[in-house]
Design a protein around this motif. Structure first.
Motif, PDB file in Angstrom:
ATOM      1  N   LEU A   1       3.921  -1.652  -4.921  1.00  0.00           N
ATOM      2  CA  LEU A   1       2.423  -1.775  -5.634  1.00  0.00           C
ATOM      3  C   LEU A   1       2.583  -2.552  -6.893  1.00  0.00           C
ATOM      4  O   LEU A   1       3.518  -2.541  -7.737  1.00  0.00           O
ATOM      5  CB  LEU A   1       2.147  -0.640  -5.929  1.00  0.00           C
ATOM      6  CG  LEU A   1       2.036   0.758  -4.810  1.00  0.00           C
ATOM      7  CD1 LEU A   1       1.397   1.848  -5.314  1.00  0.00           C
ATOM      8  CD2 LEU A   1       1.278   0.143  -3.584  1.00  0.00           C
TER       9      LEU A   1
ATOM     10  N   GLY B   1      -2.227  -1.408  -8.424  1.00  0.00           N
ATOM     11  CA  GLY B   1      -2.307  -0.651  -7.308  1.00  0.00           C
ATOM     12  C   GLY B   1      -1.646   0.715  -7.374  1.00  0.00           C
ATOM     13  O   GLY B   1      -2.225   1.686  -7.160  1.00  0.00           O
TER      14      GLY B   1
ATOM     15  N   LYS C   1       0.914  -1.212   0.118  1.00  0.00           N
ATOM     16  CA  LYS C   1      -0.108   0.022  -0.045  1.00  0.00           C
ATOM     17  C   LYS C   1       0.859   1.191  -0.144  1.00  0.00           C
ATOM     18  O   LYS C   1       1.942   1.249   0.305  1.00  0.00           O
ATOM     19  CB  LYS C   1      -0.924  -0.036   1.246  1.00  0.00           C
ATOM     20  CG  LYS C   1      -1.847  -0.882   1.298  1.00  0.00           C
ATOM     21  CD  LYS C   1      -2.938  -1.000   2.610  1.00  0.00           C
ATOM     22  CE  LYS C   1      -3.998  -1.910   2.640  1.00  0.00           C
ATOM     23  NZ  LYS C   1      -4.657  -1.805   3.835  1.00  0.00           N
TER      24      LYS C   1
END
Length: 234
Positions: A101, A105, A29
Motif C-alpha cells: 500500500l 492507501g 489493496k
C-alpha cells in the motif's frame, strides 16, 4: 509470538481480526479470503461473513484464491495460536492480507477498519517480523557506531519499535523511507497506526520482547529479527 499471545484475555473476545503482509500475491489493496473457514490441527476458525460483506461493500477490497491463501504463511502461522488461546469459546475470524500500500492507501484502510477497533469484543493481531539482514535479503545497512552488526540491527529495529509505540504513522513512514528496514509487516503495521488515528478510543502499544535468529558479526552472516508488542485500551 507467545510473548504477545500470553497477554490476550480470551473471555472478552468475540471476533479476531488478523492482518498480515502478502509474500506471494502482488496487489496494491487489502485482500479477503474466499474460504468459509481456516482449519488448524486444533480447531476450525469460522470466517465472519457479515464483516466480510461489509468490507466488500466498500469496493476497495480484493480477493485471493485458495492457492494464494494457502501459500501465505503470514496468516497461516498465527492460526494455531488463535485456536489454542480461544479454546472452546465461540468467536469469528476476519483474515485480511495487506498488499503493498501507499501511505494514502494505508490511511484509507485505517479509516475503514477503525470502527472495528472501537469494539471491545474485537481482537486485532498484526503479523510481522522485523529486520531481515544479510546479502541473501539484499539488505546490509550497518551503523558502525553501534559496534557489532547485530547491535546495529537491534538499534535499527528498536528505533522503529519506539516509533510504533508512539503510534505515529507519518513518523513510521519517514523511518521506512530513511532506513528501508526490511520489516515484512510494515504495511499491516502502518494500517494499524492509521486505525489508531481514527478510532474513538485511546490505545497504548508496548513491546514486550525482542530477539534475533542469530547474532550477525560479519558480512557473510544473516539474521531475522522478531518482536512482540501488546496494544491495550487506556
Amino acid at each position: 509470538m507467545a510473548y504477545a499471545y500470553s497477554h490476550i484475555q480470551p473471555d472478552r473476545v468475540q471476533r479476531v481480526f488478523l492482518l498480515g503482509p502478502s509474500h506471494h500475491k502482488y496487489t496494491r489493496k487489502c485482500v479477503l479470503s474466499l474460504a468459509q473457514e481456516y482449519g488448524t490441527p486444533l480447531s476450525k476458525l469460522p470466517i465472519d461473513q457479515a464483516v466480510y460483506a461489509d468490507l466488500r461493500a466498500t469496493g476497495v477490497f480484493d480477493y485471493m484464491d485458495l492457492d494464494e491463501d494457502e501459500a501465505e504463511h503470514s496468516l497461516e502461522l498465527h492460526t494455531p495460536y488463535i485456536a489454542k488461546i480461544m479454546g472452546s469459546r465461540q468467536f469469528t475470524f476476519v483474515p485480511i492480507m495487506v498488499g503493498s500500500l501507499s501511505f494514502e492507501g494505508e490511511a484509507r484502510y485505517g479509516r475503514l477498519l477503525a470502527k472495528y477497533l472501537s469494539d471491545p469484543g474485537n481482537l486485532f493481531i498484526i503479523s510481522s517480523d522485523f529486520c531481515h539482514w544479510g546479502r541473501r535479503f539484499q539488505y546490509t545497512f550497518t551503523n558502525n557506531a553501534q559496534g557489532p552488526i547485530w547491535k546495529s540491527i537491534q538499534w535499527l529495529d528498536e528505533l522503529g519499535m519506539n516509533i510504533i509505540e508512539q503510534r505515529d504513522p507519518a513518523a513510521f513512514a519517514e523511518y521506512l523511507q530513511k532506513y528501508h528496514n526490511t520489516i515484512c509487516g510494515r504495511h499491516p503495521i502502518a494500517v494499524l497506526l492509521q486505525m489508531l488515528q481514527h478510532c474513538q478510543e485511546n490505545f497504548s502499544i508496548e513491546f514486550k520482547h525482542y530477539d534475533q535468529s542469530s547474532k550477525a558479526i560479519s558480512s557473510s552472516d544473516s539474521s531475522v529479527s522478531y518482536a512482540a508488542a501488546v496494544m491495550v485500551a487506556i
